[in-house]
Design a protein around this motif. Sequence first.
Motif, PDB file in Angstrom:
ATOM      1  N   GLU A 203      -0.785  -4.762  -9.486  1.00 57.58           N
ATOM      2  CA  GLU A 203      -0.844  -4.077 -10.952  1.00 57.58           C
ATOM      3  C   GLU A 203      -0.121  -2.687 -10.726  1.00 57.58           C
ATOM      4  O   GLU A 203      -0.381  -2.070  -9.803  1.00 57.58           O
ATOM      5  N   LYS A 204       0.612  -2.924 -11.705  1.00 60.04           N
ATOM      6  CA  LYS A 204       1.539  -1.485 -11.881  1.00 60.04           C
ATOM      7  C   LYS A 204       1.638  -1.231 -13.528  1.00 60.04           C
ATOM      8  O   LYS A 204       1.704  -1.892 -14.379  1.00 60.04           O
ATOM      9  N   ALA A 205       1.282   0.310 -13.496  1.00 63.17           N
ATOM     10  CA  ALA A 205       1.168   0.690 -15.130  1.00 63.17           C
ATOM     11  C   ALA A 205       0.353  -0.105 -15.949  1.00 63.17           C
ATOM     12  O   ALA A 205       0.950  -0.476 -17.092  1.00 63.17           O
ATOM     13  N   GLY A 206      -0.643  -0.736 -15.319  1.00 62.04           N
ATOM     14  CA  GLY A 206      -1.518  -1.531 -16.142  1.00 62.04           C
ATOM     15  C   GLY A 206      -1.200  -2.961 -16.567  1.00 62.04           C
ATOM     16  O   GLY A 206      -1.872  -3.861 -17.136  1.00 62.04           O
TER      17      GLY A 206
ATOM     18  N   LEU B 149       0.702  -1.104  -0.040  1.00 64.62           N
ATOM     19  CA  LEU B 149      -0.096  -0.225  -0.082  1.00 64.62           C
ATOM     20  C   LEU B 149       0.881   1.344  -0.138  1.00 64.62           C
ATOM     21  O   LEU B 149       0.495   2.284  -0.400  1.00 64.62           O
ATOM     22  N   GLU B 150       2.030   1.256   0.562  1.00 69.36           N
ATOM     23  CA  GLU B 150       3.110   2.285   0.610  1.00 69.36           C
ATOM     24  C   GLU B 150       3.768   2.497  -0.540  1.00 69.36           C
ATOM     25  O   GLU B 150       4.354   3.720  -0.727  1.00 69.36           O
ATOM     26  N   GLN B 151       3.607   1.471  -1.613  1.00 66.01           N
ATOM     27  CA  GLN B 151       3.968   1.757  -3.050  1.00 66.01           C
ATOM     28  C   GLN B 151       3.118   2.544  -3.957  1.00 66.01           C
ATOM     29  O   GLN B 151       2.164   2.159  -4.442  1.00 66.01           O
ATOM     30  N   ASP B 152       3.640   4.066  -4.290  1.00 69.60           N
ATOM     31  CA  ASP B 152       2.729   4.852  -4.936  1.00 69.60           C
ATOM     32  C   ASP B 152       2.271   4.316  -6.124  1.00 69.60           C
ATOM     33  O   ASP B 152       0.937   4.631  -6.962  1.00 69.60           O
ATOM     34  N   ASP B 153       3.045   3.326  -6.959  1.00 68.87           N
ATOM     35  CA  ASP B 153       2.925   2.997  -8.414  1.00 68.87           C
ATOM     36  C   ASP B 153       1.983   1.687  -8.428  1.00 68.87           C
ATOM     37  O   ASP B 153       1.768   1.354  -9.580  1.00 68.87           O
ATOM     38  N   VAL B 154       1.762   1.215  -7.294  1.00 69.93           N
ATOM     39  CA  VAL B 154       0.971   0.097  -7.212  1.00 69.93           C
ATOM     40  C   VAL B 154      -0.681   0.710  -7.247  1.00 69.93           C
ATOM     41  O   VAL B 154      -1.201   1.448  -6.451  1.00 69.93           O
TER      42      VAL B 154
END
Length: 250
Positions: free
Chosen positions: A104-107, A85-90
């Motif tokens: 999921e990252k960047a789709g 949850l602390e990873q902004d790109d997730v």
Amino acid sequence: MSGKDAVCGSQSRQDLTKIKECIREDIIRCMNRERVVSDEEIKDMIQQRVLDLGHEMYFSVTQKQEMIQGIFNSLRKLDILQEILEQDDVTEIMVNGYQTIFIEKAGRLYRYPHSFSSQSKLEDVIQQIVSRMNRVVNEASPIVDVRLELPPVAINGPILTIRKFPNQPITIQTLIEIGSITREAAEFLKSLVIAGYNIFISGGTGSGKTTFLNALSCFIPETERLITVEDSAELQIQGIANLVRLEARE
């Protein structure tokens, strides 16, 4: 390679997981015996136990920090989910059982390299999430939607909605006069009400559903027994002596 590095390299992730679980269980036992413990006190207790363990086996500074934060997350946060949850790109987290997590990252979907220590731990985290919103999930209610970390329900401040009703309920005749319904349609609906047909009235907020239902209720024969069930009591039924009004619980 030094002797200490060799010791560290020989320890598997499974070993580290067992060590973290032992420290976690030890902290829980101490918490049960003492007063209410603050987050800072919890962290101090974890740090001390990790430092004590460091006298017996080697851990790098990074490993110690990860162990301390991981144990704290398992006690006061959302365990393994907290670091995700602390990873902004997730943008999405998918937990398919306690051993399988996808993100999921960047789709694009990726298998997360870590997992929960057990099924019971995953169940504890789920209960922790829903309990924060005063919700429950069990066999009777197996699916629940909640919003994480939302102290106020109303994001932009307190919200108040007051609905006022006219002193005199609007009748079908009034609706005919203002052009909301034709006389032919009113007569047709009257025959349906008297005959006891099921009638569905739908529409958006403020579209006049309750007003129209009140108007149609005037066609219900006086000899009928009428039972109403509403989320919030709004109907203004007139002319029915045998009337039961029920309001749903939350």
